[in-house]
Each structure stands twice: as C-alpha cells, then as structure tokens.
Design an enzyme around this catalytic site. Structure first.
Site, PDB file in Angstrom:
ATOM      1  N   HIS A  39      78.748   1.873  60.850  1.00 48.52           N
ATOM      2  CA  HIS A  39      79.022   0.929  59.789  1.00 48.52           C
ATOM      3  C   HIS A  39      79.841   1.895  58.949  1.00 48.52           C
ATOM      4  CE1 HIS A  39      77.224  -1.685  56.300  1.00 48.52           C
ATOM      5  NE2 HIS A  39      78.287  -1.819  56.748  1.00 48.52           N
ATOM      6  N   ARG A  51      80.557 -10.963  61.183  1.00 49.64           N
ATOM      7  CA  ARG A  51      79.359 -10.241  61.598  1.00 49.64           C
ATOM      8  C   ARG A  51      78.265 -10.566  60.395  1.00 49.64           C
ATOM      9  NH1 ARG A  51      83.213  -6.471  63.982  1.00 49.64           N
ATOM     10  NH2 ARG A  51      82.359  -5.942  66.035  1.00 49.64           N
ATOM     11  N   ARG A 102      78.880 -15.802  63.152  1.00 49.04           N
ATOM     12  CA  ARG A 102      77.996 -15.137  64.240  1.00 49.04           C
ATOM     13  C   ARG A 102      76.574 -15.089  63.737  1.00 49.04           C
ATOM     14  NH1 ARG A 102      78.984  -9.690  67.627  1.00 49.04           N
ATOM     15  NH2 ARG A 102      77.837  -8.827  65.611  1.00 49.04           N
ATOM     16  N   GLU A 160      78.521 -10.703  76.213  1.00 48.06           N
ATOM     17  CA  GLU A 160      78.595  -9.338  76.159  1.00 48.06           C
ATOM     18  C   GLU A 160      77.581  -8.546  76.872  1.00 48.06           C
ATOM     19  OE1 GLU A 160      78.311  -8.580  71.804  1.00 48.06           O
ATOM     20  OE2 GLU A 160      76.872 -10.146  71.376  1.00 48.06           O
ATOM     21  N   ARG A 186      77.537   2.834  73.734  1.00 46.00           N
ATOM     22  CA  ARG A 186      78.776   2.799  73.393  1.00 46.00           C
ATOM     23  C   ARG A 186      78.941   3.700  71.929  1.00 46.00           C
ATOM     24  NH1 ARG A 186      78.375  -3.193  69.940  1.00 46.00           N
ATOM     25  NH2 ARG A 186      79.425  -2.234  68.565  1.00 46.00           N
ATOM     26  N   CYS A 238      86.755 -10.615  71.255  1.00 46.97           N
ATOM     27  CA  CYS A 238      86.835 -10.113  69.835  1.00 46.97           C
ATOM     28  C   CYS A 238      86.045  -8.565  69.769  1.00 46.97           C
ATOM     29  CB  CYS A 238      85.739 -11.077  68.796  1.00 46.97           C
ATOM     30  SG  CYS A 238      84.287 -11.183  69.531  1.00 46.97           S
TER      31      CYS A 238
END
Ligand code: PEP
Ligand code: MG
Length: 574
Positions: A191, A298, A334, A434, A468, A505
C-alpha cells in the site's frame, strides 16, 4: 566511501539527497534504570512525549484534505487510538513507577510485551496492528528526544532511510519536500508503494543493507526505476545522475505533447488506454493525461486502515466523486478485494487463514457477506446516475460466482428503480481474470458479462506459484515467463472469438517497455497507473501491430525469459 546498494524499485524517479536514517526505535534501547527521586520527573517526561505525539498526529490529520484525508486519516485515527490505549499508558507508568525504568526503556519493554501478545496470535490482523504499534512507539520515542532543531523527519532535499514506512507518513513527508524513500523491507505492491507512486515520490524497497550501510548525512543517489542506490557518489556517479536527470526532463517535456494525441499505433490501429486510480489526484491526473476512462478503481482502499466498514452512503459519495471527476468517461469500480496481501483492520477478512492468498478473498468474501456486497453494489448503481459505470468482480474462479453477483446486481437495480432512486440506464458488468481457472475458461463466461479485465499481478502469482510480495522470489515472479505469455495469448484469442472486450489492468500493462509483448499477444486495451499513461501511449504510437502480430509465433516459442527478452529487443527495433 562510495558504495552501491541494490533494492527493488517501487516508485520511479531519480533523486539526489542527504540520508536521514531512522532506525527502528523501540528495538534498540538499552536497559536503563532511574533512582526513586527521579520517578516523578520521568513520568512527566513520558507524559510530555505522549502529548507531543498526540499533537503531532492531530496536526498531521488537520493538514490532510481531499481523498488523502480519508485514506490516510484512518491510519492516523488508529494511531491516536493506540496512543490513548489505557493498557499501553498504564503499563508504561507502572514500569517507570515500580520497575524504576527510564521512560525509553519502559517504552521498549511495553512494546515488546504487546508485540509478544500479538505475535502469539499469529495472524495477519495483529501483524498489521504490530506495524501500527511500532509507528506509535517510534513517534513517542522520537518525542522523548526531540530537540528544538530536530523538527519532524523529512526536510527539503532529504532521503528517508528506514526499516519500513506507514502509508500515513508518506503524504506528510512528501509535503515537507522529502525527495525519496528507501526501506529495508517491503514490496513494490505494498500500500505504501502504491501511495508513493501516486505522490510521484521515488521509492526503493527491500534494500537489505540500507540500515547497516547508510549513515545519517551520507549523500545518496537513488534510482526508483531499477532500485539502485549509490552512497557517497563519486564524480562519475554525479555526472551520470545529471545526464540522466536531464534526459528524464527532456522525456517529460516530449511526453507532454502526447496528452491530446490519439493512442494509435504506427499502422493506424486505435488502442484503448485507461488509468487505474481511486484518489482524487489520480482521477485528475488520468483525465489530464487523456485516459479513456478508469479501468480499475480498487474499492478496498476505502476499507483499509480503519476500524469500521464504510456504509453505502460513504461508498456512494466516493464512487460518485470518481465518476464526476472523469467527466463522462467510464469508471470501472471493482467490488471489494480484501485478503492476502491487503489485510485490512476493519475485521472483514478472515484471520488465521493458513493460506490467505488461496483463501476467502475477493468475490469469495463478498459472497459470504451478502450485506456488504449489497451495500457496495447499491452504492455503485447509485453512482452510475452521474456517468458511465462499469462494475468489476475480482478473484473469480467459477462461473457460478459471476452468475451469483450478477443476479444480485439485477435484483438491486430493480429495487432501486422501485424506490425511485436514480441509477444509470446501463451498467456494464465484468469479470476479473486473475486465477488461471478463469483464464482457461473465459469464453464460458461470455453470456454473463460485458467485459473482462486481466489482473496480471495475481494471475502471474497463481500461475507460477510465486507470491507477488515475496522479496526472495523476485527472479521467479515475472510476467515475461513463457507460461504467462502463452496463457495471455490464449486468453485474448478467447475474448476475440467471444467478442468480449478485454483489458489488462495489472502492473504489466503499465510498463512501457513491455508494450510490444502485449500487442503481439493480441491485447488492444490497457489500463495503467495515471503516471504511466503518457509513456505507454508513446510506446503504443511507436509500435506496428501488424509486424508484431506476425512475430507472435516466435514469441510463443520462447522457452526461457532470456529468449523473451531477446525477442523484445528485436521487436523494439522493428
Ligand atoms: C491484479 O491482480 O493484477 C490487479 C490489478 O489487482 P490487485 O493488484 O488489486 O490485486
Ligand atoms: Mg488482483
């Protein structure tokens, strides 16, 4: 002496500045006791520091406005709550009174006690809280030692070198003209890194040697693209820095010309170019760069760093602001994607999951909390009265999931009509791809959705079984892995055959150097960070889709990443 340190680039940009090193405060305090006659003075010193920390937090809070106030303010409110926690305060006083410890050492002991209790619970929720606790303890400790000339860290021309940084701190530091940030831990997908990119503040994370090899006051050159840091740069480094800086400036000036230019390839194919963003500044930047719309908003950013869940009204206002901000261009909202790396503190996502990345996240969480899903969908439908809205569902693995949310959406839309609440005439509905299962079977969803968005950040991690955010797996986690390219090729072909609009995206789409790869694989619509829109447009305008498509077969035959990289070099020269 000159030293080069390697970290991971998290927010690009070049910076030259003086290091301001911040060691993790609470962990480094030696045991220190005081004599009984000093107890009162020490208690007063502690009270003074607690009060100073409180004033600082209130000052920070008061200076934030706009969406930042909402996003970062929540973290600050949480820090005030921790600061006022009776257990923390009483524990500290008790340690000074009965243990005869200095206020500093009492801080360390009390921090370690609480941390131990948190760690014993061994779940993400308390790990997030532990970070916050450390930030608060650090702030109080700094206040205990504040001198008049100290000020708050982060003065003009300085580069903060720290163990980690809280999202809440970044905006304040950037406002005080801090020029860059280096952290020992962290990931480019955290973040904090996302906020640094939004603020255009260069940032390098995961620089293991940062705290041991940089001293306060060292001169540093930092490159936020490749994560390289040079400590005490020599004449050659400085010359390189100046040359690179001048090149970046020239590039920026030439990119400016592209704000109104069409996103059209050399051979005349129009390509879609959207932006990912939530904050007001990002929306404004997206519009100014001529993005076709918001390809990913988001919504979890509204839920993070706070103790309560935002209600329908609060969500509606945030979504409506984005829709109004885009002045008639579509905004893709989303539904909530909490869990795994985005642990929140509102208590929504399940704690104690042994494998959170494979657990109750995204649409799975939404379907298990119907009230929460309804509030989100209603807020989005209401926002659609103010401009085009597209609703996107994350982490879909099965047709049933996308069908269930769709049924709910239709039901809520008809209820809103019955209640005479205005909504847009048509809200597009889309699936996020995803999870490899969704990628392999996208065509089966075509009758249920209007569009698909590919989240490569997650798709790559699930396809390659590589976390990730795992620092040590950086080499393995790669969008250039042949398996990723082959899956994307197959995915874009399915979408084309099913006449389903599709865009990417994930971060992959925003890397200008990878644009030829995605165009060769068949992509025709990108959604990128607002700061990357112009660069990606430039790369698209330099590409010849016909030639790239003719080379797709050789790209798909690559067996290793290095072969893909060689293909890319040849493609750039086309
Ligand atoms: C992705 O996974 O690529 C994506 C865009 O979603 P997020 O990064 O929010 O998981
Ligand atoms: Mg994702």
């Amino acid at each position: 002496m000159r030293r080069a340190l390697q970290g991971v680039g998290a927010s690009k940009g070049l910076a030259l500045g003086r290091a301001r090193v911040r060691h993790p405060h609470a962990l480094q305090i030696a045991e220190e006791t005081i004599s009984p006659e000093h107890v009162d003075a020490e208690l007063a010193r502690l009270d003074g520091a607690l009060e100073a920390a409180r004033v600082e937090l209130a000052g920070l809070r008061g200076r934030l406005h706009g969406t930042l106030a909402q996003e970062i303010g929540e973290f600050l409110d949480l820090h005030v709550l921790i600061l006022d926690d009776p257990e923390l305060r009483e524990g500290l006083r008790d340690l000074i009174r009965t243990g005869r410890y200095s206020a500093d050492y009492a801080l360390k002991l009390q921090r370690d006690r609480l941390a131990q209790a948190f760690q014993a619970m061994d779940n993400d929720y308390f790990r997030v809280r532990l970070d916050d606790l450390d930030h608060v303890i650090g702030r109080v400790h700094a206040a205990l030692h504040r001198r008049e000339d100290d000020g708050v860290i982060g003065l003009a021309g300085e580069i903060l070198v720290a163990d980690d940084i809280a999202p809440a701190e970044l905006a304040e530091l950037s406002r005080r003209q801090l020029v860059a940030v280096v952290t020992r831990t962290g990931s480019p997908l955290s973040h904090s890194a996302i906020i640094a990119r939004g603020l255009h503040l260069p940032m390098v994370v995961g620089c293991a040697d940062a705290l041991s090899h940089v001293n306060d006051g060292d001169a540093l050159v930092l490159d936020g693209r490749d994560g390289l840091i040079v400590v005490e740069p020599d004449a050659d480094d400085l010359a390189r820095y100046r040359a690179l800086k001048a090149k970046i400036e020239r590039k920026r000036a030439s990119l400016e010309r592209l704000r109104r230019a069409p996103t059209r390839t050399r051979d005349g194919i129009d390509i879609g170019l959207h932006a990912n963003g939530e904050r007001r500044e990002e929306i404004a930047e997206a519009l100014a760069a001529g993005a076709d719309g918001i390809g990913l908003f988001r919504t979890e950013f509204l839920f993070m760093g706070r103790a309560t869940v935002p209600d329908e009204e609060e969500q509606f206002l945030a979504y409506r602001d984005a829709v109004l901000g885009m002045a008639g261009r579509p905004v893709t909202l989303r539904t909530l994607d909490l869990g795994a790396d985005k642990a929140d503190s509102s208590g929504l996502a399940l704690r104690n999951e042994p494998n959170p990345a494979l657990g109750l996240r995204g649409v799975r969480l939404s379907l298990s909390r119907p009230t929460l899903l309804d509030a989100q969908l209603r807020a989005m439908l209401r926002a659609s009265a103010f401009g085009p809205v597209r609703i996107l569902v994350p982490m879909v693995t099965a047709r049933e999931e996308i069908d269930a949310v769709r049924t709910r959406l239709h039901l809520l839309a008809s209820r809103l009509r019955d209640e005479d609440v205005p909504t847009g005439e048509r809200v597009a509905y889309g699936v996020m791809v995803e999870v490899p299962a969704a990628a392999l079977t996208l065509a089966d969803y075509a009758d249920l959705v209007d569009f698909a968005a590919v989240g490569t950040n997650d798709l790559v991690q699930y396809l390659l079984a590589a976390d990730r955010t795992h620092e040590a797996l950086d080499g393995l986690y790669s969008e250039r892995h042949p398996a990723v390219l082959r899956l994307l090729h197959q995915l874009f072909a399915q979408a084309r055959d099913a006449r389903l609009p599709i865009h990417v995206c994930g971060e992959f789409a925003g890397r200008a150097e990878d644009v030829p790869l995605l165009l060769a694989l068949g992509l025709r619509d990108f959604s990128v960070h607002p700061g990357a829109v112009l660069e990606v447009r430039e790369a698209i305008r330099a590409a010849d889709v016909g030639k790239l498509r003719r080379r797709a077969a050789s790209l798909l035959q690559c067996r290793e990443r290095t072969e893909v990289e060689r293909w890319l070099e040849r493609a750039r020269a086309l």
